[in-house]
Design a protein around this motif. Structure first.
Motif, PDB file in Angstrom:
ATOM      1  N   UNK A 128      45.037  26.799  84.954  1.00 53.59           N
ATOM      2  CA  UNK A 128      44.540  26.094  83.501  1.00 53.59           C
ATOM      3  C   UNK A 128      43.859  24.901  83.853  1.00 53.59           C
ATOM      4  N   UNK A 129      43.376  24.428  85.346  1.00 56.32           N
ATOM      5  CA  UNK A 129      42.365  23.295  85.561  1.00 56.32           C
ATOM      6  C   UNK A 129      43.071  22.161  85.760  1.00 56.32           C
ATOM      7  N   UNK A 130      44.608  22.447  85.806  1.00 60.09           N
ATOM      8  CA  UNK A 130      45.396  21.245  86.299  1.00 60.09           C
ATOM      9  C   UNK A 130      45.677  20.875  87.692  1.00 60.09           C
ATOM     10  N   UNK A 131      45.508  19.656  88.169  1.00 60.11           N
ATOM     11  CA  UNK A 131      45.853  19.336  89.421  1.00 60.11           C
ATOM     12  C   UNK A 131      47.083  19.118  89.929  1.00 60.11           C
ATOM     13  N   UNK A 132      47.867  19.809  90.785  1.00 60.94           N
ATOM     14  CA  UNK A 132      49.171  20.012  91.026  1.00 60.94           C
ATOM     15  C   UNK A 132      49.300  19.612  92.616  1.00 60.94           C
ATOM     16  N   UNK A 133      50.392  18.800  92.796  1.00 68.07           N
ATOM     17  CA  UNK A 133      50.760  18.529  94.091  1.00 68.07           C
ATOM     18  C   UNK A 133      51.735  19.380  94.858  1.00 68.07           C
ATOM     19  N   UNK A 134      51.319  19.716  96.062  1.00 70.98           N
ATOM     20  CA  UNK A 134      52.312  20.512  96.858  1.00 70.98           C
ATOM     21  C   UNK A 134      53.176  19.753  97.766  1.00 70.98           C
ATOM     22  N   UNK A 135      54.266  19.549  97.615  1.00 69.75           N
ATOM     23  CA  UNK A 135      54.902  18.672  98.452  1.00 69.75           C
ATOM     24  C   UNK A 135      56.076  19.174  99.271  1.00 69.75           C
ATOM     25  N   UNK A 136      56.359  19.055 100.567  1.00 68.16           N
ATOM     26  CA  UNK A 136      57.277  19.535 101.211  1.00 68.16           C
ATOM     27  C   UNK A 136      58.483  18.525 101.483  1.00 68.16           C
ATOM     28  N   UNK A 137      59.650  18.777 100.816  1.00 65.90           N
ATOM     29  CA  UNK A 137      60.739  17.658 100.659  1.00 65.90           C
ATOM     30  C   UNK A 137      61.611  18.167 102.039  1.00 65.90           C
ATOM     31  N   UNK A 138      61.940  17.050 102.854  1.00 64.90           N
ATOM     32  CA  UNK A 138      62.593  17.480 103.935  1.00 64.90           C
ATOM     33  C   UNK A 138      62.004  17.874 105.075  1.00 64.90           C
ATOM     34  N   UNK A 139      60.762  17.480 105.358  1.00 68.28           N
ATOM     35  CA  UNK A 139      59.818  17.861 106.323  1.00 68.28           C
ATOM     36  C   UNK A 139      59.813  16.976 107.618  1.00 68.28           C
ATOM     37  N   UNK A 140      60.633  16.237 107.727  1.00 65.76           N
ATOM     38  CA  UNK A 140      60.767  15.275 108.684  1.00 65.76           C
ATOM     39  C   UNK A 140      60.322  14.012 108.592  1.00 65.76           C
ATOM     40  N   UNK A 141      60.603  13.036 109.585  1.00 63.02           N
ATOM     41  CA  UNK A 141      60.728  11.502 109.216  1.00 63.02           C
ATOM     42  C   UNK A 141      59.021  11.121 109.034  1.00 63.02           C
ATOM     43  N   UNK A 142      59.151   9.887 108.112  1.00 67.38           N
ATOM     44  CA  UNK A 142      57.750   9.279 108.051  1.00 67.38           C
ATOM     45  C   UNK A 142      57.887   7.778 107.996  1.00 67.38           C
ATOM     46  N   UNK A 143      56.932   7.188 108.059  1.00 71.20           N
ATOM     47  CA  UNK A 143      57.207   5.449 108.496  1.00 71.20           C
ATOM     48  C   UNK A 143      57.840   5.053 107.331  1.00 71.20           C
ATOM     49  N   UNK A 144      58.033   5.705 106.119  1.00 71.94           N
ATOM     50  CA  UNK A 144      58.909   5.250 105.215  1.00 71.94           C
ATOM     51  C   UNK A 144      60.455   5.787 105.272  1.00 71.94           C
ATOM     52  N   UNK A 145      60.850   6.243 106.295  1.00 72.08           N
ATOM     53  CA  UNK A 145      62.147   6.949 106.335  1.00 72.08           C
ATOM     54  C   UNK A 145      63.163   5.811 106.559  1.00 72.08           C
ATOM     55  N   UNK A 146      62.991   4.611 106.973  1.00 68.40           N
ATOM     56  CA  UNK A 146      64.232   3.749 107.220  1.00 68.40           C
ATOM     57  C   UNK A 146      65.150   4.249 108.173  1.00 68.40           C
ATOM     58  N   UNK A 147      66.347   4.282 107.794  1.00 65.23           N
ATOM     59  CA  UNK A 147      67.336   4.858 108.467  1.00 65.23           C
ATOM     60  C   UNK A 147      67.483   6.283 108.420  1.00 65.23           C
ATOM     61  N   UNK A 148      66.965   7.010 107.328  1.00 62.20           N
ATOM     62  CA  UNK A 148      67.155   8.429 107.291  1.00 62.20           C
ATOM     63  C   UNK A 148      66.433   9.393 108.127  1.00 62.20           C
ATOM     64  N   UNK A 149      66.830  10.563 108.233  1.00 56.54           N
ATOM     65  CA  UNK A 149      66.481  11.580 109.329  1.00 56.54           C
ATOM     66  C   UNK A 149      65.156  12.252 108.839  1.00 56.54           C
ATOM     67  N   UNK A 150      64.866  12.086 107.328  1.00 53.90           N
ATOM     68  CA  UNK A 150      63.718  12.591 107.128  1.00 53.90           C
ATOM     69  C   UNK A 150      63.982  14.325 106.599  1.00 53.90           C
ATOM     70  N   UNK A 151      65.048  14.713 106.511  1.00 53.95           N
ATOM     71  CA  UNK A 151      65.585  15.999 106.311  1.00 53.95           C
ATOM     72  C   UNK A 151      66.377  16.095 105.232  1.00 53.95           C
ATOM     73  N   UNK A 152      66.498  17.504 104.658  1.00 53.25           N
ATOM     74  CA  UNK A 152      67.401  17.681 103.576  1.00 53.25           C
ATOM     75  C   UNK A 152      68.367  18.738 103.706  1.00 53.25           C
TER      76      UNK A 152
END
Ligand code: AMP
Ligand code: MG
Length: 486
Positions: A99-123
């Motif tokens: 429909x011409x609409x921009x959509x994000x494709x995001x992987x949740x639980x795909x590993x740590x990032x600089x914002x993970x704090x104490x989390x493991x980045x996983x789901x």
């Protein structure tokens, strides 16, 4: 193959951190939403599930992707945290849908990032399946929500309260910009960042506002209205989001983050499911007030770009907050009028609905079945409605007040029962059924998950083969607490 066009990655560096997904040991496809993939113009071969799993788990990063973790802040249960960000979610990129609409494709639980704090980045598997089920159910109910493109098991363990199986959830959103994204820049006194982000979301979600005299004030109002409408829709299906922190409220107006969310079985306006919501901050009936509170936080961020004169900016913001309340009320009554089969507006309609809700609360009547049963009552068959109440007298009394009101609809009752059935679902993702699907999946049996998903594709239809999904939980089956699963 994805036809990526990554606009967020073109924003200034401080908006995100570039980060690649961390490959997982043994990706195995649980579910791939082919219909959604088609909408998004994604060409992935469903006949090669291993390749599909490797891509959707982040092991193989597709061409054109620019993986990144978004920076954001947020109020969690009222406490401000200046830096949250995607700690376990990686934006692969954006595609333009059919429909011409921009959509994000995001992987949740795909590993740590600089914002993970104490989390493991996983789901963990359970929360991934819950999000899959509930977000797709919301879509079929016609309520704006992020979508589920896929779920993939990682073949790895994650350590929560117990050891659980890991999974990656592939989420599709109109965007992942949140109230908390604005707060990230506001907390740093970064007015240029606020302006750049506001321009970005106007372009992406509210293009009509581009030419507005004060587009930032108009943006605040537009977001407020979409949220007011969204929350009214939630209340209409008995949805309790459970964790309406400012980082879990989108700018696009889509429902996001299905952690401890749940649908009401028996009605109680102060119902809370989340194990961490001790004070009932996010209880069913508190949701509009919290929505307004969150919009007030957004308003604070936008003040410096709304007007250089702070007093003037504050006046604009206050007016919007007041309008949020009015808009919510208007939407709420619209939703519930339709639920009880009214087409015309009359004074006292709000009271009529409230009276029903209060009898339902006293009698612990099932929210979904009461309204579904009322459609039968519109055809003269009161049994299914009345069966939800232990003490029939109050329910019967309410039915007569409802019929008096219907008599004043002036012939606007053609097809009333059918219209009511089109807004009062027969099947919702009841908590005990979600739990059942997750428990079986933990033992490798995904048939309950599949069957529940199939039933939820047509929530407004009575499907005899799924009659068991219509019934409320027995006392033993009742799920009283839900968990974020993070
Ligand atoms: P949520 O409760 O899912 O809205 O997440 C709140 C914040 O905690 C976000 O910044 C998440 O990215 C972060 N977070 C949640 N779970 C994890 C995890 N397992 N690892 C890293 N960060 C996480
Ligand atoms: Mg969140």
């Amino acid at each position: 193959m994805f036809h990526f066009d990554n606009s967020y990655a073109r924003l200034p560096d401080r908006f995100y951190a570039s980060v690649y997904p961390e490959p997982v040991d043994g990706p195995k496809l649980i579910k791939f939403n082919e219909a959604l993939a088609k909408e998004l113009g994604i060409e992935l071969d469903p006949s090669d599930p291993d390749r599909l799993a490797a891509t959707l788990a982040g092991n193989v990063v597709p061409q054109g992707a620019m993986p990144l973790a978004m920076a954001y802040a947020g109020h969690q249960f009222g406490n401000f945290v200046p830096q949250l960000g995607d700690g376990r979610a990686i934006l692969l990129g954006e595609v333009i849908d059919d429909k011409g609409i921009r959509r994000d494709i995001q992987l949740k639980g795909a590993g740590p990032t600089p914002f993970s704090r104490r989390g493991d980045g996983r789901a963990a598997l359970g929360p991934v399946l819950r999000e899959y089920i509930v977000s797709e159910a919301m879509f079929s109910l016609g309520i704006p929500a992020t979508r589920a493109l896929a779920a993939v098991a990682t073949g790895e363990q994650v350590f929560r309260e117990t050891v659980e199986q890991g999974a990656v959830f592939v989420r599709v959103a109109a965007s992942h910009v949140r109230v908390g994204t604005f707060q990230f820049f506001a907390a740093r006194g970064d007015t240029d960042g606020i302006r750049a982000l506001a321009d970005y979301v106007i372009d992406r979600h509210y293009p009509d506002l581009k030419t507005d005299e004060n587009r930032y004030a108009a943006l605040l109002k537009a977001v407020a209205f979409r949220q007011a409408e969204l929350i009214a829709r939630w209340l209409g299906v008995g949805f309790v989001h459970g964790v309406m922190n400012t980082d879990n409220m989108t700018i696009s107006g889509e429902t996001i983050d299905f952690g401890p969310c749940a649908f009401l079985d028996e009605y109680h306006q102060m119902k809370v499911f989340s194990s961490i919501d001790h004070g009932g901050r996010y209880a069913y009936r508190n949701q509009p007030g919290i929505g307004q509170w969150n919009i007030a936080r957004l308003a604070e961020c936008l003040l410096p770009v709304i007007d250089e004169d702070q007093d003037k900016a504050v006046d604009v913001a206050n007016a919007v907050l007041k309008e949020f309340g009015e808009r919510f009320q208007a939407e709420w009554i619209k939703v519930f009028r339709a639920k009880i089969g009214l087409v015309t507006d009359a004074d006292g309609d709000g009271e009529l609905v409230q009276n029903l809700l209060s009898v339902m609360q006293q009698e612990e009547a099932d929210f979904t079945l009461v309204f579904r049963g009322l459609a039968d009552a519109a055809e003269g068959a009161d049994e299914r409605f009345l069966a939800q109440f232990a003490d029939l007298s109050k329910a019967a009394e309410w039915l007569s007040s409802w019929r008096e009101r219907l008599a004043r609809e002036n012939g606007a009752d053609g097809g009333r029962a059918e219209k009511m059935r089109a807004v009062n679902p027969a099947i919702i993702p009841r908590n005990h059924r979600i739990q059942e699907a997750i428990s079986a999946a933990n033992y490798g049996d995904f048939s309950f998950f599949e069957r529940l998903l199939a039933a939820l594709e047509k929530p407004y239809e009575e499907q005899p083969e799924f009659a068991d999904y219509m019934t409320p939980p027995t006392l033993d089956e009742r799920v009283t607490r839900t968990f974020c699963g993070t």
